[in-house]
Every structure is written in C-alpha cells, then in structure tokens.
Scaffold this motif. Structure first.
Motif, mmCIF file in Angstrom:
data_model
loop_
_atom_site.group_PDB
_atom_site.id
_atom_site.type_symbol
_atom_site.label_atom_id
_atom_site.label_comp_id
_atom_site.label_asym_id
_atom_site.label_seq_id
_atom_site.Cartn_x
_atom_site.Cartn_y
_atom_site.Cartn_z
ATOM 1 N N ALA A 1 -2.383 -13.884 -48.910
ATOM 2 C CA ALA A 1 -3.520 -13.473 -48.074
ATOM 3 C C ALA A 1 -3.446 -14.259 -46.759
ATOM 4 O O ALA A 1 -4.160 -15.242 -46.570
ATOM 5 C CB ALA A 1 -4.843 -13.735 -48.798
ATOM 6 N N PRO A 2 -2.582 -13.852 -45.836
ATOM 7 C CA PRO A 2 -2.329 -14.645 -44.626
ATOM 8 C C PRO A 2 -3.547 -14.840 -43.731
ATOM 9 O O PRO A 2 -3.566 -15.776 -42.921
ATOM 10 C CB PRO A 2 -1.243 -13.841 -43.899
ATOM 11 N N ASN A 3 -4.540 -13.993 -43.865
ATOM 12 C CA ASN A 3 -5.738 -14.104 -43.027
ATOM 13 C C ASN A 3 -6.892 -14.806 -43.730
ATOM 14 O O ASN A 3 -8.029 -14.770 -43.249
ATOM 15 C CB ASN A 3 -6.187 -12.717 -42.565
ATOM 16 N N ASP A 4 -6.622 -15.436 -44.854
ATOM 17 C CA ASP A 4 -7.654 -16.135 -45.615
ATOM 18 C C ASP A 4 -7.856 -17.520 -45.006
ATOM 19 O O ASP A 4 -7.069 -18.436 -45.237
ATOM 20 C CB ASP A 4 -7.228 -16.245 -47.083
ATOM 21 N N VAL A 5 -8.922 -17.676 -44.240
ATOM 22 C CA VAL A 5 -9.118 -18.945 -43.525
ATOM 23 C C VAL A 5 -9.454 -20.094 -44.475
ATOM 24 O O VAL A 5 -9.109 -21.255 -44.208
ATOM 25 C CB VAL A 5 -10.211 -18.804 -42.437
ATOM 26 N N GLN A 6 -10.113 -19.800 -45.583
ATOM 27 C CA GLN A 6 -10.432 -20.875 -46.525
ATOM 28 C C GLN A 6 -9.170 -21.419 -47.186
ATOM 29 O O GLN A 6 -9.034 -22.633 -47.380
ATOM 30 C CB GLN A 6 -11.419 -20.375 -47.573
ATOM 31 N N ALA A 7 -8.248 -20.529 -47.530
ATOM 32 C CA ALA A 7 -6.989 -20.996 -48.107
ATOM 33 C C ALA A 7 -6.208 -21.810 -47.087
ATOM 34 O O ALA A 7 -5.635 -22.862 -47.417
ATOM 35 C CB ALA A 7 -6.164 -19.808 -48.600
ATOM 36 N N LEU A 8 -6.171 -21.365 -45.837
ATOM 37 C CA LEU A 8 -5.481 -22.120 -44.792
ATOM 38 C C LEU A 8 -6.149 -23.471 -44.563
ATOM 39 O O LEU A 8 -5.467 -24.482 -44.361
ATOM 40 C CB LEU A 8 -5.466 -21.308 -43.498
ATOM 41 N N ASN A 9 -7.479 -23.486 -44.586
ATOM 42 C CA ASN A 9 -8.192 -24.747 -44.407
ATOM 43 C C ASN A 9 -7.859 -25.728 -45.527
ATOM 44 O O ASN A 9 -7.539 -26.896 -45.284
ATOM 45 C CB ASN A 9 -9.697 -24.501 -44.375
ATOM 46 N N ASN A 10 -7.933 -25.259 -46.760
ATOM 47 C CA ASN A 10 -7.646 -26.149 -47.879
ATOM 48 C C ASN A 10 -6.195 -26.606 -47.865
ATOM 49 O O ASN A 10 -5.893 -27.766 -48.163
ATOM 50 C CB ASN A 10 -7.975 -25.463 -49.202
ATOM 51 N N LEU A 11 -5.278 -25.699 -47.515
ATOM 52 C CA LEU A 11 -3.876 -26.080 -47.400
ATOM 53 C C LEU A 11 -3.708 -27.161 -46.338
ATOM 54 O O LEU A 11 -3.040 -28.180 -46.574
ATOM 55 C CB LEU A 11 -3.035 -24.847 -47.046
ATOM 56 N N GLY A 12 -4.316 -26.937 -45.177
ATOM 57 C CA GLY A 12 -4.196 -27.927 -44.107
ATOM 58 C C GLY A 12 -4.788 -29.267 -44.488
ATOM 59 O O GLY A 12 -4.202 -30.327 -44.217
ATOM 60 N N ALA A 13 -5.943 -29.247 -45.140
ATOM 61 C CA ALA A 13 -6.578 -30.500 -45.540
ATOM 62 C C ALA A 13 -5.742 -31.244 -46.568
ATOM 63 O O ALA A 13 -5.643 -32.476 -46.544
ATOM 64 C CB ALA A 13 -7.976 -30.221 -46.085
ATOM 65 N N ARG B 1 -10.685 -17.534 -37.215
ATOM 66 C CA ARG B 1 -12.150 -17.637 -37.210
ATOM 67 C C ARG B 1 -12.557 -18.661 -36.152
ATOM 68 O O ARG B 1 -12.689 -19.855 -36.426
ATOM 69 C CB ARG B 1 -12.677 -18.047 -38.588
ATOM 70 N N PRO B 2 -12.785 -18.221 -34.923
ATOM 71 C CA PRO B 2 -13.051 -19.160 -33.825
ATOM 72 C C PRO B 2 -14.335 -19.968 -33.965
ATOM 73 O O PRO B 2 -14.501 -20.965 -33.241
ATOM 74 C CB PRO B 2 -13.121 -18.244 -32.594
ATOM 75 N N ASN B 3 -15.227 -19.581 -34.850
ATOM 76 C CA ASN B 3 -16.468 -20.336 -35.063
ATOM 77 C C ASN B 3 -16.430 -21.140 -36.361
ATOM 78 O O ASN B 3 -17.476 -21.466 -36.929
ATOM 79 C CB ASN B 3 -17.674 -19.393 -35.074
ATOM 80 N N TYR B 4 -15.239 -21.472 -36.834
ATOM 81 C CA TYR B 4 -15.053 -22.118 -38.134
ATOM 82 C C TYR B 4 -15.223 -23.628 -37.980
ATOM 83 O O TYR B 4 -14.282 -24.354 -37.672
ATOM 84 C CB TYR B 4 -13.680 -21.774 -38.678
ATOM 85 N N VAL B 5 -16.428 -24.102 -38.207
ATOM 86 C CA VAL B 5 -16.740 -25.522 -38.032
ATOM 87 C C VAL B 5 -15.862 -26.396 -38.921
ATOM 88 O O VAL B 5 -15.267 -27.391 -38.470
ATOM 89 C CB VAL B 5 -18.236 -25.776 -38.323
ATOM 90 N N ARG B 6 -15.783 -26.041 -40.177
ATOM 91 C CA ARG B 6 -14.989 -26.818 -41.136
ATOM 92 C C ARG B 6 -13.528 -26.891 -40.699
ATOM 93 O O ARG B 6 -12.887 -27.941 -40.774
ATOM 94 C CB ARG B 6 -15.110 -26.175 -42.515
ATOM 95 N N GLY B 7 -12.997 -25.767 -40.220
ATOM 96 C CA GLY B 7 -11.608 -25.736 -39.789
ATOM 97 C C GLY B 7 -11.366 -26.598 -38.566
ATOM 98 O O GLY B 7 -10.361 -27.329 -38.499
ATOM 99 N N PHE B 8 -12.263 -26.535 -37.582
ATOM 100 C CA PHE B 8 -12.093 -27.352 -36.382
ATOM 101 C C PHE B 8 -12.228 -28.842 -36.694
ATOM 102 O O PHE B 8 -11.525 -29.669 -36.100
ATOM 103 C CB PHE B 8 -13.102 -26.946 -35.307
ATOM 104 N N LEU B 9 -13.092 -29.184 -37.619
ATOM 105 C CA LEU B 9 -13.232 -30.595 -37.984
ATOM 106 C C LEU B 9 -11.931 -31.105 -38.607
ATOM 107 O O LEU B 9 -11.418 -32.173 -38.245
ATOM 108 C CB LEU B 9 -14.395 -30.766 -38.962
ATOM 109 N N ASN B 10 -11.374 -30.342 -39.526
ATOM 110 C CA ASN B 10 -10.121 -30.759 -40.147
ATOM 111 C C ASN B 10 -8.958 -30.708 -39.164
ATOM 112 O O ASN B 10 -8.059 -31.562 -39.211
ATOM 113 C CB ASN B 10 -9.824 -29.883 -41.371
ATOM 114 N N LEU B 11 -8.955 -29.729 -38.269
ATOM 115 C CA LEU B 11 -7.903 -29.674 -37.252
ATOM 116 C C LEU B 11 -7.962 -30.910 -36.358
ATOM 117 O O LEU B 11 -6.919 -31.478 -36.001
ATOM 118 C CB LEU B 11 -8.032 -28.403 -36.424
ATOM 119 N N GLY B 12 -9.164 -31.335 -36.016
ATOM 120 C CA GLY B 12 -9.291 -32.563 -35.236
ATOM 121 C C GLY B 12 -8.687 -33.757 -35.950
ATOM 122 O O GLY B 12 -7.989 -34.586 -35.339
#
Length: 256
Positions: A168-180, A202-213
């Motif tokens: 599921a390449p567009n699954d932002v939660q899976a990408l977030n958890n993978l990145g974390a 997901r440009p408004n993904y707070v959780r993703g931007f926090l982990n990306l930081g």
C-alpha cells in the motif's frame, strides 16, 4: 493513538506511532439460512451507521439460535472494539478464531485486540499466521509490525512495515511507522525518505512532520528539521513536543 519513546542522544525524541487496525470482515455466510443472512446484513448496516444497540440485538438473536456463529460474534467484537472494551472484544474474537482458525480476518481481529490489551506476545503468533495465510493484505503486515515493535524486535518490525508499505504505497501511517522505526534503529537517511513520502502524501500530517523533523535532525540537517517543527506549530500552535524540539535545535545552533 501513539507511543512515545524517551530520550535518545540526550534529546527528547517523540516517536509517534499510528495505531493498530481492526478488520472486522464480512459477517454474512452464504450457507446461512436466508433469515440469518438478512439479519446480519442489517446488522452490518447498523454498525456502519453507529447504531450499536441494533447490532447487539440482532446478533444476540442469531447467537441464541447458533451460539458460535462467527459472523455474529465478529460484529459483536467490532462493537466492543469501537467502544474500547478490549477484554470483551478479545474474548469474542477468540471465539471466532476457535470456529474459523484459518480465517486471517479472525486472526487479525484477535491479534489487534490483544495488542490493545498490551499482550503483544500473545498477539504475535496470530498476526504472523494471518500474514502467512494472506500475505497480500497490507493491514495484516501493519499490525504485525506493531506487534514486533511492542516486543522491541525492531528489525522484524521494520521488515513488516516495509511489506505493508510495498503493498500500500500511499499508506501514510505505514510510512510513518516505518520511518519512526528506522529512526529508532539509527537509520536516519532511510527514515527521512520514508517520512518525506508520508508528508508528501498528506501535507497536513502533524505526526509525520514531527517524526520527519527528528529524522532530519539525526541526519544532520538541522535547518530542514527546524522547518518541520515550525510546520507542526503552524498546524497545531502550542504543540508541546514541536515547541521543545524547535527550542533545542535553536539552542544547539546558538539561535536565541
């Protein structure tokens, strides 16, 4: 839901995880008598509409006639799960699994309820078996990743999240958890790639931007890290973790 891990390299690292996923599945079995099929179809519609009282009443009537009907038990388990009654949900899904031990949906539902009860050790074999029976279902791998993560088997968690993301390449939660998890394993550059994809989707993904930081900071890209923390604060003013991390990055660079 999210989990926070404590301190890493003398910095407060907020690793925000996406939650597990329940997959109730279809409750209707074509071998059922027509009246039971019709009743369970109505119950599914009531569940989708949030009319849990109607679901409970219909399923109770089915179970009175067929005590181990997996469809009715699954719907009752879904009601309990949504209500946060995880002991009841786990008990109901265990009954479904006993009736249908090779149904990956039954295994996943039971495993997810056990994870919610903080029993990853019991959940893991159910989710692993579900992934072997139905290896093409992304949510199965996502939940398996959570089980490995909770057991601190981080390499296996990364592998499971990678499978989920591949399916599921567009699954932002899976990408977030993978990145974390990649960040947790010290693989900052790979974490940046996964998390960058999550926030692109997901440009408004707070959780993703926090982990990306956090990942950018660990990769030595302080300016980009601060931009991510500012982005979080623009979306959620006063966000505690982003405020703390931005202040730390600025202090480290002598910016006051």
């Amino acid at each position: 839901m999210h989990r926070t891990i404590g301190r890493r390299s003398n910095r407060a690292v907020s690793a925000n995880w996406a939650s597990t996923r329940q997959t109730a599945g279809h409750s209707v079995n074509q071998v059922d008598p027509p009246e039971i099929r019709e009743s369970l179809i109505r119950a599914e519609r009531h569940l989708a509409a949030g009319a849990v009282g109607e679901v409970e009443a219909i399923c109770a009537a089915v179970i009175a006639e067929r005590p181990d009907h997996p469809g009715a038990l699954t719907l009752l388990g879904a009601v309990a799960h949504r209500a946060g009654d995880m002991p009841r949900a786990a008990g109901l899904f265990a009954r479904v699994e006993a009736v249908a031990p090779d149904d990956p949906r039954a295994l996943v539902n039971h495993g997810v309820a056990l994870l919610a009860l903080n029993d990853a050790a019991a959940a893991l074999p159910k989710l692993a078996r579900a992934s072997s029976i139905a290896p093409s279902i992304a949510d199965t791998w996502f939940n398996l990743g959570r089980a490995y993560q909770d057991l601190e088997r981080f390499d296996e968690a990364i592998a499971a999240y990678e499978r989920a993301s591949a399916l599921a390449p567009n699954d932002v939660q899976a990408l977030n958890n993978l990145g974390a998890m990649l960040l947790r394993a010290g693989r900052a550059d790979e974490a940046v790639r996964a998390l960058s994809q999550a926030v692109r989707l997901r440009p408004n993904y707070v959780r993703g931007f926090l982990n990306l930081g956090e990942a950018l900071s660990s990769a030595g890209q302080a300016d980009d890290a601060m931009a991510c923390f500012r982005r979080v604060l623009a979306m959620e003013p006063g966000h505690e973790a982003a405020s703390l991390r931005l202040a730390q990055e600025m202090r480290d660079r002598g910016i006051y």
